[in-house]
Design a protein around this motif. Structure first.
Motif, PDB file in Angstrom:
ATOM      1  N   ASN A  60       0.822  -1.206   0.000  1.00 49.68           N
ATOM      2  CA  ASN A  60       0.000   0.000   0.000  1.00 49.68           C
ATOM      3  C   ASN A  60       0.859   1.259   0.000  1.00 49.68           C
ATOM      4  N   THR A  61       0.214   2.405   0.033  1.00 44.03           N
ATOM      5  CA  THR A  61       0.908   3.686  -0.093  1.00 44.03           C
ATOM      6  C   THR A  61       1.698   4.050   1.162  1.00 44.03           C
ATOM      7  N   GLY A  62       2.704   4.874   0.956  1.00 46.84           N
ATOM      8  CA  GLY A  62       3.464   5.452   2.051  1.00 46.84           C
ATOM      9  C   GLY A  62       4.495   4.539   2.677  1.00 46.84           C
ATOM     10  N   VAL A  63       4.762   3.389   2.087  1.00 47.18           N
ATOM     11  CA  VAL A  63       5.781   2.479   2.626  1.00 47.18           C
ATOM     12  C   VAL A  63       7.158   3.100   2.388  1.00 47.18           C
ATOM     13  N   PHE A  64       8.021   3.043   3.418  1.00 43.84           N
ATOM     14  CA  PHE A  64       9.378   3.587   3.323  1.00 43.84           C
ATOM     15  C   PHE A  64      10.368   2.440   3.204  1.00 43.84           C
TER      16      PHE A  64
END
Length: 172
Positions: free
Chosen positions: A49-53
């Motif tokens: 999903n979004t925002g994974v670092f």
């Protein structure tokens, strides 16, 4: 000059990976392919999903059907291996760097960091905002309760919770 050029390239790729690939602009099924182009080994059936670092261009390996929820963090100083059917809830942090405590004049211990491999075995679920510390091996079928800090290896098919996480009960 080569060091500077390498730094610029690495920085540009990190910005690309963590800002663009991890954004809402990229379809969830396309992310594994793009991360693989950078050097990771993400199975095509993995959902990210979004925002994974991702703290490095390489170092994350996933098996089939893994699920990485929004805003998870992988420092990737060492390798992180997620076997098949592993799920990470919101904002799980997987840390792979460790270092000794520095001298009394400065406790900032960045000297001589140690890189550890972290393995999360098949069928495991990690609850929201849990932290997995360096070098931990989490056995198959484990459930880590939300907000737990895992500091040591976990036995298969067991529920762990707390800070530090301790075995609460066996699960089937």
């Amino acid at each position: 000059m080569r060091k500077l050029a390498r730094y610029v390239v690495d920085t540009a790729l990190a910005v690309f990976a963590n800002s663009f690939i991890g954004s809402h602009m990229i379809p969830v099924r396309l992310r594994p392919r793009l991360y693989n182009l950078l050097g990771h080994r993400i199975h095509p059936s993995t959902t990210i999903n979004t925002g994974v670092f991702l703290g490095a261009r390489t170092g994350l390996t996933t098996g089939p059907n893994c699920y990485i929820n929004h805003r998870c963090f992988f420092d990737l100083g060492g390798e992180v291996i997620l076997e098949e059917n592993v799920g990470l809830s919101y904002e799980v942090m997987v840390v792979t760097y460790d270092h000794a405590i520095a001298g009394s004049d400065s406790r900032v211990g960045f000297a001589d960091p140690t890189r550890h491999t972290t393995v999360i075995e098949k069928g495991t679920w990690i609850g929201a905002r849990s932290i997995i510390m360096p070098g931990v091996r989490i056995g198959a079928g484990v459930v880590i309760a939300a907000g737990s800090v895992v500091t040591s290896d976990c036995e298969p098919n067991t529920l762990y919770a707390g800070v530090p996480a301790v075995a609460k009960r066996s699960i089937s």
